[in-house]
Design an enzyme around this catalytic site. Sequence first.
Site, short mmCIF file in Angstrom:
data_model
loop_
_atom_site.label_atom_id
_atom_site.label_comp_id
_atom_site.label_asym_id
_atom_site.label_seq_id
_atom_site.Cartn_x
_atom_site.Cartn_y
_atom_site.Cartn_z
N LYS A 42 0.81 -1.19 0.00
CA LYS A 42 0.00 0.00 0.00
C LYS A 42 0.86 1.26 0.00
O LYS A 42 0.38 2.35 -0.26
CB LYS A 42 -0.88 0.03 1.28
CG LYS A 42 -1.73 -1.17 1.52
CD LYS A 42 -2.54 -0.96 2.82
CE LYS A 42 -3.45 -2.13 3.06
NZ LYS A 42 -2.91 -3.07 4.07
N GLY A 43 2.14 1.10 0.35
CA GLY A 43 2.99 2.27 0.60
C GLY A 43 3.09 3.26 -0.54
O GLY A 43 3.25 4.46 -0.31
N GLU A 98 7.35 2.45 -6.39
CA GLU A 98 7.50 2.03 -5.00
C GLU A 98 7.71 3.26 -4.12
O GLU A 98 8.18 4.30 -4.59
CB GLU A 98 8.73 1.13 -4.85
CG GLU A 98 8.43 -0.34 -4.71
CD GLU A 98 7.79 -0.72 -3.39
OE1 GLU A 98 7.15 0.14 -2.74
OE2 GLU A 98 7.90 -1.88 -3.01
N ASP A 99 7.40 3.13 -2.83
CA ASP A 99 7.69 4.23 -1.92
C ASP A 99 9.15 4.22 -1.46
O ASP A 99 9.76 5.26 -1.32
CB ASP A 99 6.73 4.22 -0.71
CG ASP A 99 6.69 2.88 0.00
OD1 ASP A 99 7.26 1.89 -0.52
OD2 ASP A 99 6.09 2.81 1.08
N ASP A 102 14.83 -0.50 0.44
CA ASP A 102 15.54 -0.63 1.72
C ASP A 102 16.54 -1.77 1.57
O ASP A 102 17.63 -1.58 1.03
CB ASP A 102 14.47 -0.88 2.78
CG ASP A 102 14.98 -0.93 4.20
OD1 ASP A 102 15.90 -1.71 4.46
OD2 ASP A 102 14.46 -0.23 5.08
N LYS A 130 17.25 3.93 0.64
CA LYS A 130 18.06 3.83 1.86
C LYS A 130 19.23 2.89 1.55
O LYS A 130 19.20 1.71 1.91
CB LYS A 130 17.19 3.15 2.93
CG LYS A 130 16.90 3.96 4.16
CD LYS A 130 16.36 3.03 5.22
CE LYS A 130 15.05 3.48 5.75
NZ LYS A 130 14.56 2.63 6.85
N VAL A 152 11.34 5.69 8.63
CA VAL A 152 10.53 6.87 8.28
C VAL A 152 9.07 6.49 8.01
O VAL A 152 8.78 5.37 7.58
CB VAL A 152 11.11 7.62 7.05
CG1 VAL A 152 12.45 8.23 7.38
CG2 VAL A 152 11.22 6.70 5.83
N ARG A 164 0.35 6.63 7.44
CA ARG A 164 0.42 6.73 5.97
C ARG A 164 -0.16 8.06 5.47
O ARG A 164 0.23 8.56 4.44
CB ARG A 164 -0.37 5.60 5.32
CG ARG A 164 0.24 4.22 5.48
CD ARG A 164 -0.45 3.26 4.52
NE ARG A 164 -0.31 1.87 4.89
CZ ARG A 164 0.72 1.09 4.55
NH1 ARG A 164 1.71 1.58 3.85
NH2 ARG A 164 0.75 -0.18 4.91
C1 PRP Z 1 7.71 -1.69 2.31
C2 PRP Z 1 7.84 -0.76 1.12
C3 PRP Z 1 8.51 -1.61 0.09
C4 PRP Z 1 9.37 -2.55 0.92
C5 PRP Z 1 10.80 -2.10 0.82
O1 PRP Z 1 6.57 -2.48 2.11
O2 PRP Z 1 6.58 -0.31 0.68
O3 PRP Z 1 7.58 -2.38 -0.64
O4 PRP Z 1 8.89 -2.45 2.26
O5 PRP Z 1 11.64 -2.88 1.63
P1 PRP Z 1 12.80 -3.82 1.10
O6 PRP Z 1 13.61 -3.04 0.12
O7 PRP Z 1 13.56 -4.12 2.37
O8 PRP Z 1 12.20 -5.05 0.53
P2 PRP Z 1 5.74 -3.22 3.26
O9 PRP Z 1 6.01 -4.70 3.17
O10 PRP Z 1 6.01 -2.55 4.57
O11 PRP Z 1 4.24 -2.99 2.79
P3 PRP Z 1 3.42 -1.64 2.59
O12 PRP Z 1 3.84 -1.07 1.26
O13 PRP Z 1 2.00 -2.09 2.58
O14 PRP Z 1 3.75 -0.70 3.72
C1 7HP Z 2 10.29 -0.28 4.68
C2 7HP Z 2 9.83 0.82 5.35
N1 7HP Z 2 8.58 1.24 5.66
C3 7HP Z 2 8.48 2.40 6.33
N2 7HP Z 2 9.54 3.12 6.70
C4 7HP Z 2 10.79 2.73 6.42
O1 7HP Z 2 11.84 3.47 6.80
C5 7HP Z 2 10.96 1.54 5.71
N3 7HP Z 2 12.05 0.87 5.26
N4 7HP Z 2 11.62 -0.22 4.64
#
Ligand code: PRP
Ligand code: 7HP
Length: 189
Positions: A42-43, A98-99, A102, A130, A152, A164
């Site tokens: 959802k991010g 993507e948001d 990481d 990141k 964050v 969110r």
């Molecule tokens: C978060 C974010 C990315 C992912 C990045 O998703 O939206 O999809 O983590 O992390 P990575 O590079 O370590 O894989 P999350 O699983 O928290 O779902 P969300 O988008 O619903 O918050």
């Molecule tokens: C996933 C994610 N979601 C929220 N905040 C961050 O800093 C994050 N890193 N990876």
Amino acid sequence: MYRDAERVLLTEDQILARVRQLGEEISRDYAGKELLVVGILKGAVIFMADLVRCLTVPARLDFMAVSSYGASSKSSGVVRILKDLEQNISGLHVLVVEDIVDTGLTLNYLRENLCTRDPASLKICTLLDKPDRRQVAVQVDYNGFVIPDEFVVGYGLDYDGRYRNLRDILVLKREIYAAAEKNDCAGEK
Ligand code: PRP
Ligand code: 7HP
């Protein structure tokens, strides 16, 4: 000021100015083509909603949902598809939105998965990067901001489903997720 925030990392104005620049760059790169923009739920929804309105090329939208974090501030390392695309992407120009990248596990998995579906092209656009946390290399074609290794929230990003809807991007106070991190470690023993 936000009660649960250590500090504001990016203000709404900074974010929207950068989103506009990204929209212009993407529109230039895809001039004369039609895009399928794939948002990762959802991010990415808030970022995607702003980004697609800055595009001057025709764009259709689709969504995927994958899971890697759950109610935690750490990636589990296992990526699962919870909701797949509604259409065949063979022959289409696909832009994944993507948001945040990481560890890179989510986007690495998505790139490999979507490449097997034979798109005409596949690029990735992320709002935040990141790099200090990277576990696997991932090619990001458009990136909004490189950020430090801090958790964050806001502008689509959550902790345990919350924050969110905030307009700015904030560094979350460690005490908000410290208790959950402790429990995660206990579970690992
Ligand atoms: C978060 C974010 C990315 C992912 C990045 O998703 O939206 O999809 O983590 O992390 P990575 O590079 O370590 O894989 P999350 O699983 O928290 O779902 P969300 O988008 O619903 O918050
Ligand atoms: C996933 C994610 N979601 C929220 N905040 C961050 O800093 C994050 N890193 N990876």
